[in-house]
Scaffold this motif. Structure first.
Motif, PDB file in Angstrom:
ATOM      1  N   UNK A   1       4.132  10.118  46.108  1.00 52.79           N
ATOM      2  CA  UNK A   1       5.563  11.354  46.060  1.00 52.79           C
ATOM      3  C   UNK A   1       6.103  11.414  47.782  1.00 52.79           C
ATOM      4  N   UNK A   2       5.307  11.500  48.311  1.00 52.21           N
ATOM      5  CA  UNK A   2       5.212  12.038  49.838  1.00 52.21           C
ATOM      6  C   UNK A   2       5.336  10.596  50.844  1.00 52.21           C
ATOM      7  N   UNK A   3       5.471   9.763  49.879  1.00 51.63           N
ATOM      8  CA  UNK A   3       5.707   8.289  50.649  1.00 51.63           C
ATOM      9  C   UNK A   3       7.267   8.042  50.663  1.00 51.63           C
ATOM     10  N   UNK A   4       8.373   8.530  49.416  1.00 50.92           N
ATOM     11  CA  UNK A   4       9.595   8.502  48.576  1.00 50.92           C
ATOM     12  C   UNK A   4       9.477   9.775  49.302  1.00 50.92           C
ATOM     13  N   UNK A   5       9.268  11.246  50.059  1.00 52.11           N
ATOM     14  CA  UNK A   5       9.467  11.816  50.094  1.00 52.11           C
ATOM     15  C   UNK A   5      10.296  11.571  51.985  1.00 52.11           C
ATOM     16  N   UNK A   6       8.828  11.679  52.289  1.00 58.48           N
ATOM     17  CA  UNK A   6       8.573  10.606  53.883  1.00 58.48           C
ATOM     18  C   UNK A   6       9.355   9.684  54.272  1.00 58.48           C
ATOM     19  N   UNK A   7       9.417   8.902  53.480  1.00 57.17           N
ATOM     20  CA  UNK A   7       9.574   7.126  54.140  1.00 57.17           C
ATOM     21  C   UNK A   7       8.443   6.450  54.350  1.00 57.17           C
TER      22      UNK A   7
ATOM     23  N   UNK B   1       5.699   3.638  54.352  1.00 61.24           N
ATOM     24  CA  UNK B   1       5.305   2.312  53.632  1.00 61.24           C
ATOM     25  C   UNK B   1       3.611   2.483  53.778  1.00 61.24           C
ATOM     26  N   UNK B   2       3.343   2.551  53.815  1.00 61.21           N
ATOM     27  CA  UNK B   2       1.733   1.985  54.505  1.00 61.21           C
ATOM     28  C   UNK B   2       1.247   2.959  54.952  1.00 61.21           C
ATOM     29  N   UNK B   3      -0.437   3.759  54.018  1.00 63.58           N
ATOM     30  CA  UNK B   3      -0.935   4.428  54.532  1.00 63.58           C
ATOM     31  C   UNK B   3      -2.160   3.262  55.393  1.00 63.58           C
ATOM     32  N   UNK B   4      -2.701   3.972  56.257  1.00 64.24           N
ATOM     33  CA  UNK B   4      -3.552   3.870  57.414  1.00 64.24           C
ATOM     34  C   UNK B   4      -5.041   4.643  57.594  1.00 64.24           C
TER      35      UNK B   4
ATOM     36  N   UNK C   1     -14.573  25.890  47.385  1.00 59.02           N
ATOM     37  CA  UNK C   1     -14.094  25.075  46.705  1.00 59.02           C
ATOM     38  C   UNK C   1     -13.212  24.049  47.033  1.00 59.02           C
ATOM     39  N   UNK C   2     -12.160  23.679  47.767  1.00 65.30           N
ATOM     40  CA  UNK C   2     -11.141  23.046  47.481  1.00 65.30           C
ATOM     41  C   UNK C   2     -11.386  21.931  48.689  1.00 65.30           C
ATOM     42  N   UNK C   3     -10.316  21.066  47.551  1.00 67.00           N
ATOM     43  CA  UNK C   3      -9.962  19.772  47.744  1.00 67.00           C
ATOM     44  C   UNK C   3      -8.622  19.648  48.338  1.00 67.00           C
ATOM     45  N   UNK C   4      -8.449  19.540  49.335  1.00 67.44           N
ATOM     46  CA  UNK C   4      -6.652  18.985  50.064  1.00 67.44           C
ATOM     47  C   UNK C   4      -7.037  18.201  50.496  1.00 67.44           C
ATOM     48  N   UNK C   5      -5.212  17.186  50.444  1.00 71.49           N
ATOM     49  CA  UNK C   5      -5.290  15.916  51.868  1.00 71.49           C
ATOM     50  C   UNK C   5      -4.939  16.984  53.096  1.00 71.49           C
ATOM     51  N   UNK C   6      -5.011  16.678  54.316  1.00 68.00           N
ATOM     52  CA  UNK C   6      -4.851  17.508  55.185  1.00 68.00           C
ATOM     53  C   UNK C   6      -3.921  16.744  56.144  1.00 68.00           C
ATOM     54  N   UNK C   7      -3.601  15.251  56.019  1.00 68.86           N
ATOM     55  CA  UNK C   7      -3.430  15.138  57.145  1.00 68.86           C
ATOM     56  C   UNK C   7      -3.638  12.442  56.294  1.00 68.86           C
ATOM     57  N   UNK C   8      -1.155  12.780  56.607  1.00 70.64           N
ATOM     58  CA  UNK C   8      -2.108  10.626  56.638  1.00 70.64           C
ATOM     59  C   UNK C   8      -1.515  10.009  57.351  1.00 70.64           C
ATOM     60  N   UNK C   9      -2.113   9.408  58.071  1.00 69.68           N
ATOM     61  CA  UNK C   9      -1.455   8.084  58.845  1.00 69.68           C
ATOM     62  C   UNK C   9      -1.008   7.455  57.921  1.00 69.68           C
ATOM     63  N   UNK C  10       0.373   7.426  58.997  1.00 65.44           N
ATOM     64  CA  UNK C  10       1.112   6.315  58.095  1.00 65.44           C
ATOM     65  C   UNK C  10       1.937   5.078  59.170  1.00 65.44           C
ATOM     66  N   UNK C  11       2.214   4.257  58.558  1.00 69.91           N
ATOM     67  CA  UNK C  11       3.026   2.743  59.165  1.00 69.91           C
ATOM     68  C   UNK C  11       4.790   3.093  58.493  1.00 69.91           C
TER      69      UNK C  11
END
Length: 113
Positions: free
Chosen positions: A16-22, A24-27, A103-113
Motif C-alpha cells: 500500500x505504501x509503495x503505491x502511495x509513495x512510488x 519499487x523495492x524494499x531493502x 504491546x505495540x508492533x509498528x513499522x518504524x521505517x522502510x529503506x526503499x529503492x
C-alpha cells in the motif's frame, strides 16, 4: 503461528505504501516490537523471509527494534520500565501499576529503492 499472518499483513502495508509513495523495492524494514507484544522474534524473522519471496520485499532485511514495557505506578507517581506485566515498581516496590506501553508492533521505517 500468528507470526505468519503478521508478516502477511506487513507485506500488505508495504505494498500500500509503495503505491502511495512510488517505490519499487524494499531493502530494509525497521520494525518496532514491544516487550509484551507476544511475538516470537525468531519465528517472525523466519516467516518474514518466507512471505517476502517474490514480492517487492524479496531479500529485504528485517531489523527488529525491541521496545521496553513501561507502566505508571500509582503508589509513587512515576513512569517506570518493567520487563514483565507482574513486576513490582522498581522505584517503590509497589504493585499498583498500569501498563502504558510494550504491546505495540509498528513499522518504524522502510529503506526503499
Amino acid at each position: 503461528m500468528h507470526e505468519m499472518s503478521l508478516c502477511e499483513s506487513l507485506i500488505q502495508v508495504i505494498e500500500e505504501q509503495a503505491k502511495a509513495q512510488g517505490f519499487n523495492k524494499v531493502k530494509t524494514v525497521f520494525l518496532e516490537i514491544g516487550t509484551f507484544a507476544g511475538i516470537e522474534i525468531d519465528a517472525l524473522t523466519f516467516c518474514f523471509d518466507v512471505v517476502c519471496r517474490e514480492t517487492m520485499a524479496d531479500s529485504a532485511t528485517l531489523e527488529i527494534i525491541e521496545l521496553p514495557g513501561t507502566a505508571w505506578c500509582f503508589d509513587c507517581g512515576k513512569e517506570v520500565t518493567i520487563s514483565t506485566r507482574i513486576d513490582p515498581c522498581p522505584e517503590c516496590s509497589g504493585y499498583s501499576l498500569q501498563t502504558k506501553s510494550g504491546d505495540e508492533m509498528r513499522i518504524k521505517e522502510l529503506e526503499v529503492v
